[in-house]
Write an enzyme that holds these catalytic residues in place. Structure first.
Site, mmCIF file in Angstrom:
data_model
loop_
_atom_site.group_PDB
_atom_site.id
_atom_site.type_symbol
_atom_site.label_atom_id
_atom_site.label_comp_id
_atom_site.label_asym_id
_atom_site.label_seq_id
_atom_site.Cartn_x
_atom_site.Cartn_y
_atom_site.Cartn_z
ATOM 1 N N TYR A 1 0.823 -1.218 0.000
ATOM 2 C CA TYR A 1 0.000 0.000 0.000
ATOM 3 C C TYR A 1 0.854 1.263 0.000
ATOM 4 O O TYR A 1 0.415 2.307 -0.457
ATOM 5 C CB TYR A 1 -0.904 0.023 1.240
ATOM 6 C CG TYR A 1 -2.244 -0.635 1.037
ATOM 7 C CD1 TYR A 1 -2.336 -1.955 0.606
ATOM 8 C CD2 TYR A 1 -3.424 0.056 1.293
ATOM 9 C CE1 TYR A 1 -3.568 -2.565 0.439
ATOM 10 C CE2 TYR A 1 -4.662 -0.551 1.120
ATOM 11 C CZ TYR A 1 -4.733 -1.852 0.704
ATOM 12 O OH TYR A 1 -5.945 -2.446 0.538
ATOM 13 N N LYS B 1 3.211 -15.404 1.992
ATOM 14 C CA LYS B 1 3.395 -16.113 0.718
ATOM 15 C C LYS B 1 4.893 -16.379 0.609
ATOM 16 O O LYS B 1 5.561 -15.988 -0.355
ATOM 17 C CB LYS B 1 2.844 -15.253 -0.430
ATOM 18 C CG LYS B 1 2.749 -15.976 -1.749
ATOM 19 C CD LYS B 1 1.596 -16.980 -1.827
ATOM 20 C CE LYS B 1 1.648 -17.763 -3.128
ATOM 21 N NZ LYS B 1 0.601 -18.800 -3.218
ATOM 22 N N ASP C 1 -3.067 -18.229 0.115
ATOM 23 C CA ASP C 1 -4.117 -18.904 -0.663
ATOM 24 C C ASP C 1 -4.796 -19.973 0.181
ATOM 25 O O ASP C 1 -6.021 -20.095 0.213
ATOM 26 C CB ASP C 1 -3.551 -19.474 -1.979
ATOM 27 C CG ASP C 1 -2.275 -20.303 -1.800
ATOM 28 O OD1 ASP C 1 -1.693 -20.305 -0.693
ATOM 29 O OD2 ASP C 1 -1.868 -20.953 -2.790
ATOM 30 N N ASP D 1 -6.298 -6.978 4.008
ATOM 31 C CA ASP D 1 -7.440 -6.329 3.358
ATOM 32 C C ASP D 1 -8.376 -7.381 2.782
ATOM 33 O O ASP D 1 -9.590 -7.345 2.993
ATOM 34 C CB ASP D 1 -6.921 -5.404 2.243
ATOM 35 C CG ASP D 1 -8.040 -4.711 1.500
ATOM 36 O OD1 ASP D 1 -8.966 -4.213 2.175
ATOM 37 O OD2 ASP D 1 -7.996 -4.676 0.247
ATOM 38 N N ASP E 1 -12.215 -9.139 4.511
ATOM 39 C CA ASP E 1 -13.530 -9.142 3.854
ATOM 40 C C ASP E 1 -14.124 -10.555 3.830
ATOM 41 O O ASP E 1 -15.328 -10.734 4.022
ATOM 42 C CB ASP E 1 -13.436 -8.597 2.420
ATOM 43 C CG ASP E 1 -13.746 -7.104 2.339
ATOM 44 O OD1 ASP E 1 -13.607 -6.414 3.373
ATOM 45 O OD2 ASP E 1 -14.126 -6.631 1.244
HETATM 46 C C1 IPM Z 1 -10.342 -1.261 3.981
HETATM 47 C C2 IPM Z 1 -10.632 -0.628 2.663
HETATM 48 C C3 IPM Z 1 -9.522 0.355 2.342
HETATM 49 C C4 IPM Z 1 -8.253 -0.457 2.203
HETATM 50 C C5 IPM Z 1 -9.758 1.220 1.104
HETATM 51 C C6 IPM Z 1 -11.044 2.002 1.215
HETATM 52 C C7 IPM Z 1 -8.604 2.123 0.836
HETATM 53 O O1 IPM Z 1 -10.825 -1.603 1.682
HETATM 54 O O2 IPM Z 1 -10.192 -0.531 4.976
HETATM 55 O O3 IPM Z 1 -10.266 -2.496 4.033
HETATM 56 O O4 IPM Z 1 -7.972 -1.009 1.136
HETATM 57 O O5 IPM Z 1 -7.514 -0.531 3.175
HETATM 58 MG MG MG Z 2 -10.860 -3.575 2.434
#
Ligand code: IPM
Ligand code: MG
Length: 357
Positions: free
Chosen positions: A141, A191, A224, A248, A252
């Site tokens: 990032y 990884k 993975d 990240d 999710d």
């Molecule tokens: C998160 C989001 C952010 C990230 C975006 C909005 C920049 O997806 O906080 O997980 O990628 O960190």
């Molecule tokens: Mg995110």
């Protein structure tokens, strides 16, 4: 002395969910006799519209002077065509970096009454309680060099995945410390079979473990496989520690296990204890302004602020119990309702939590 709280509702549903969360924070703090001083500011798309930048200077100054920053969310279709460096997300990324918020805690907890809302079979997720610890101020990032350049008559895009030993050491320590207060297990995700930087990651995590945390059980997993294991048997995990980008993605996935992204809070902490607290979900532009969004992730983020920055674990417990109570009572926003179940709006959900308090 009052603790300083900066409220940054941001874009989309951020504005609505934040209103509920702030009311909850005010009530719990005042019941506990904990003085809080609130200010607010602009970040993200709205800040671009008003000031031409996603992180205006006065927002950054206020954030630096605050103990707690509460953030709703940033971004939306209106700003989707801006170049990467000018997008609303850049405001959030700069805040993380300027405040040195290197440790991102993303718990994935399944509230019993919501087991049916998960996309996995209820028995796989019942009582799920895992914590993803994502490194937040390094890795791909923020790595340099980055950009898009011309090469042999075409454009080439590039980013750099880089971690220094001290960055790996400090996030590893947070992981082991957190595991000590939980079930004593850390799984470090990398990884290392392909990327040298994550081979170093594995080596440093192992070294910190050997030197300081032998009471904790440490395992390693390739990313993975970790993605696969999270949807196959998520309860095998306690604390997962990983890089910025892997975290990240995996957070999710973990979020979905619980049935709704609308339920998941997060904390981003600096070494000083200062923290930025935000829901894991985004700004949901499709439902913004319609009193539909689930405010519980933001309310639960407030609970984390009490626990991790304000050293008021009792206040955090109260909020979490109130949320559990509301869910047990069958109160649902649309995202967590089963087919045919009655739903309430954002405001009503916030009021239900206040009433349960
Ligand atoms: C998160 C989001 C952010 C990230 C975006 C909005 C920049 O997806 O906080 O997980 O990628 O960190
Ligand atoms: Mg995110």
């Amino acid at each position: 002395m009052s603790a300083k709280v900066l409220v940054l509702p941001g874009d989309g549903i951020g504005v609505e969910v934040m209103a509920s969360a702030v009311s909850v924070m005010q009530k719990v703090a005042s019941d506990a006799g904990l003085p809080l001083a609130f200010t607010d500011g602009l970040v993200g798309g709205l800040a671009i519209d008003r000031h031409g930048t996603p992180l205006p200077d006065d927002t950054l100054v206020a954030a630096k002077a605050s103990d707690v920053v509460l953030l709703g969310g940033v971004g939306g279709p209106k700003w989707d065509n801006l170049p990467t460096a000018q997008r609303p997300e850049r405001g959030l990324l700069r805040l993380r970096s300027e405040l040195a918020l290197f440790a991102n805690l993303r718990p994935a907890i399944l509230f019993g009454p919501l087991a049916a809302a998960s996309s996995l079979k209820p028995e796989l997720v019942a009582d799920l309680d895992i914590l993803i610890l994502r490194e937040l101020t390094g890795g791909i990032y923020f790595g340099e060099p980055r950009g898009i350049r011309e090469e042999n008559g075409e454009r080439v895009g590039f980013n750099t995945l880089v971690y220094a030993e001290h960055e790996i050491e400090r996030i590893a320590r947070v992981a082991f410390d957190l595991a000590r207060k939980r079930n004593g297990r850390v799984c470090s995700v990398d990884k290392a079979n392909v990327l040298e930087v994550t081979a170093l990651w594995r080596e440093v995590v192992t070294r910190v473990h050997q030197a300081e945390f032998q009471d904790i059980e440490l395992s390693h997993m390739f990313v993975d496989n970790a993605g696969m294991q999270l949807v196959r048997a998520p309860k095998q995990f306690d604390v997962i520690v990983t890089t910025n980008m892997f975290g990240d993605i995996l957070s999710d996935v973990a979020a979905m296990l619980t049935g709704s992204l609308g339920m998941l809070p997060s904390a981003s902490l600096a070494a000083s204890g200062k923290g930025l607290y935000e829901p894991v979900h985004g700004t949901a532009p499709d439902i913004a302004g319609r009193n539909i969004a689930n405010p519980l992730a933001t309310i639960l983020s407030v609970a984390m602020a009490f626990r991790y920055t304000l050293n008021a674990g009792g206040c955090a417990d109260r909020i979490e119990q109130a949320v559990a109570r509301v869910l047990a009572d069958g109160i649902r926003t649309a995202d967590i309702a089963a087919a045919g179940e009655a739903t309430v709006g954002t405001r009503e959900m916030g009021e239900a939590v206040l009433a349960a308090l």
